[in-house]
Scaffold this motif. Sequence first.
Motif, PDB file in Angstrom:
ATOM      1  N   ARG A 163      37.753  18.215  44.818  1.00 18.20           N
ATOM      2  CA  ARG A 163      37.353  17.298  45.892  1.00 18.20           C
ATOM      3  C   ARG A 163      35.849  17.066  45.787  1.00 18.20           C
ATOM      4  O   ARG A 163      35.131  17.814  45.128  1.00 18.20           O
ATOM      5  N   SER A 164      35.405  16.125  46.555  1.00 18.22           N
ATOM      6  CA  SER A 164      33.959  15.898  46.612  1.00 18.22           C
ATOM      7  C   SER A 164      33.325  17.033  47.399  1.00 18.22           C
ATOM      8  O   SER A 164      34.000  17.763  48.123  1.00 18.22           O
ATOM      9  N   GLY A 165      32.041  17.196  47.283  1.00 20.76           N
ATOM     10  CA  GLY A 165      31.332  18.263  47.981  1.00 20.76           C
ATOM     11  C   GLY A 165      31.499  18.180  49.481  1.00 20.76           C
ATOM     12  O   GLY A 165      31.727  19.191  50.152  1.00 20.76           O
ATOM     13  N   LYS A 166      31.384  16.970  50.027  1.00 20.39           N
ATOM     14  CA  LYS A 166      31.506  16.797  51.477  1.00 20.39           C
ATOM     15  C   LYS A 166      32.918  17.155  51.943  1.00 20.39           C
ATOM     16  O   LYS A 166      33.092  17.863  52.937  1.00 20.39           O
ATOM     17  N   GLU A 167      33.936  16.703  51.210  1.00 18.87           N
ATOM     18  CA  GLU A 167      35.327  17.022  51.576  1.00 18.87           C
ATOM     19  C   GLU A 167      35.582  18.525  51.478  1.00 18.87           C
ATOM     20  O   GLU A 167      36.246  19.105  52.330  1.00 18.87           O
ATOM     21  N   THR A 168      35.051  19.122  50.425  1.00 19.53           N
ATOM     22  CA  THR A 168      35.242  20.561  50.230  1.00 19.53           C
ATOM     23  C   THR A 168      34.583  21.349  51.351  1.00 19.53           C
ATOM     24  O   THR A 168      35.171  22.291  51.883  1.00 19.53           O
ATOM     25  N   ARG A 169      33.343  20.955  51.707  1.00 21.44           N
ATOM     26  CA  ARG A 169      32.649  21.651  52.790  1.00 21.44           C
ATOM     27  C   ARG A 169      33.418  21.500  54.108  1.00 21.44           C
ATOM     28  O   ARG A 169      33.580  22.456  54.859  1.00 21.44           O
ATOM     29  N   GLN A 170      33.909  20.296  54.403  1.00 21.74           N
ATOM     30  CA  GLN A 170      34.661  20.082  55.645  1.00 21.74           C
ATOM     31  C   GLN A 170      35.961  20.896  55.629  1.00 21.74           C
ATOM     32  O   GLN A 170      36.323  21.505  56.624  1.00 21.74           O
TER      33      GLN A 170
END
Length: 114
Positions: free
Chosen positions: A26-33
Amino acid sequence: MMAKFAKGLLFGAVVGAASGLLFAPRSGKETRQKFVDELDEWTDLKEDFTDKLDHFKESAQALQVAAEIYIDPFIEGLNRDIENFNFQTEPRIAQINEQIEKIQSELPEMPKEN
């Protein structure tokens, strides 16, 4: 012992979930969320588990108190009942044994089979 197991289980679950999230495509933002969402979910599960464990401990303590209150008197009452039963049955058993001896003495001897 149970607390160590629970901590180990919780730690392993958190590490496994975190590893899965970090290595997901996933993208970094999706992974963090996703990580934050999973962490919130695991926090809720940990709190629920802790509440249930506390409730279990309280129940176990209440059971121990109840056992201390009721078991000794129960055992004493049971022992009294057994003593009374023995007191009542011993004369009857003696009478039965006397009757058996009387019957055996009055019976003719039976021939023994070879």
